[in-house]
Motif scaffolding. Sequence first.
Motif, mmCIF file in Angstrom:
data_model
loop_
_atom_site.group_PDB
_atom_site.id
_atom_site.type_symbol
_atom_site.label_atom_id
_atom_site.label_comp_id
_atom_site.label_asym_id
_atom_site.label_seq_id
_atom_site.Cartn_x
_atom_site.Cartn_y
_atom_site.Cartn_z
ATOM 1 N N LEU A 254 1.053 2.729 30.922
ATOM 2 C CA LEU A 254 0.540 2.186 29.658
ATOM 3 C C LEU A 254 0.313 3.304 28.644
ATOM 4 O O LEU A 254 0.658 3.173 27.470
ATOM 5 N N SER A 255 -0.260 4.418 29.094
ATOM 6 C CA SER A 255 -0.548 5.523 28.188
ATOM 7 C C SER A 255 0.734 6.101 27.598
ATOM 8 O O SER A 255 0.797 6.435 26.410
ATOM 9 N N GLU A 256 1.775 6.180 28.405
ATOM 10 C CA GLU A 256 3.059 6.737 27.934
ATOM 11 C C GLU A 256 3.785 5.791 26.990
ATOM 12 O O GLU A 256 4.483 6.243 26.074
ATOM 13 N N HIS A 257 3.653 4.485 27.216
ATOM 14 C CA HIS A 257 4.507 3.525 26.493
ATOM 15 C C HIS A 257 3.782 2.616 25.504
ATOM 16 O O HIS A 257 4.399 2.086 24.585
ATOM 17 N N MET A 258 2.473 2.419 25.687
ATOM 18 C CA MET A 258 1.756 1.446 24.842
ATOM 19 C C MET A 258 0.660 2.101 23.995
ATOM 20 O O MET A 258 -0.131 1.410 23.366
ATOM 21 N N SER A 259 0.629 3.438 23.993
ATOM 22 C CA SER A 259 -0.319 4.102 23.099
ATOM 23 C C SER A 259 0.149 3.923 21.658
ATOM 24 O O SER A 259 1.345 3.771 21.389
ATOM 25 N N TYR A 260 -0.790 3.966 20.737
ATOM 26 C CA TYR A 260 -0.447 3.994 19.310
ATOM 27 C C TYR A 260 0.056 5.398 18.977
ATOM 28 O O TYR A 260 -0.075 6.315 19.800
#
Length: 275
Positions: A254-260
């Motif tokens: 999530l941090s790699e792909h869904m961060s702003y």
Amino acid sequence: MTDDKDVLRDVWFGRIPTCFTLYQDEITEREAEPYYLLLPRISYLTLVTDKVKKHFQKVMRQEEVSEIWFEYEGTPLKWHYPIGLLFDLHASNTALPWSITVHFKNFPEKDLLHCHSKDVIEAHFMACIKEADALKHKSQVINEMQKKDHKQLWMGLQNDKFEQFWAINRKLMEYPPEDSGFRYIPFRIYQATTERPFIQKLFRPIASGGQLHTLGDLLKDVCPSAVTSEDGEQKTQVMIHGIEPMLETPLQWLSEHMSYPDNFLHISVIPRPTD
């Protein structure tokens, strides 16, 4: 990082159809027509509303124009929060287009920061990226970049250029092969039903036993009310970029792909619709 470029692209190009209307008590020379815009989720209101400002200023008396600010159903909208987060937090279960009210007077000093130029947005954005990199890599990645790399991140966001932004940002999403992820996950959790600012804590993507921490693990640890309820009925929704990710999703992914673009995971916890 694992290369799910389609996910990155989908996140980048997320848009919210929005209708801007002038507040009824603003004094105008003639009637102000509403203004429609597709707002980029990943950007900031004050970065993408020049056209809105010009549209309404045309009908205003110049002496009546001071700092522009925006409000949704009585809530002033914080320009330093990304647009997608504002929508998820305040309006995700309402019909589109998103109806935003435009003000030029009575700036709500208690609720909003002033934003007199795009330099203010850039400074805020870069401060977030540096904070995120301090959590992920002890600031090593951002400190090794040159000034022109920092500028490229900002210009990529400002001009809505996916390739320009990600050519640099991918370095911020990498980690040494001997590690299984970042040191800590940069995240902020916002709750629609509380006046409290966001929740932010140190949280590792990998458990002490070596298994990957999930979104559910994070919520149980820092915001248990988001995933548990007294009567067994789930009363909240957890949203990132307008979707409800599965609680089993690994936090590192999530941090790699869904961060702003500011490199934070902005997570909204909102009441589940009752109908």
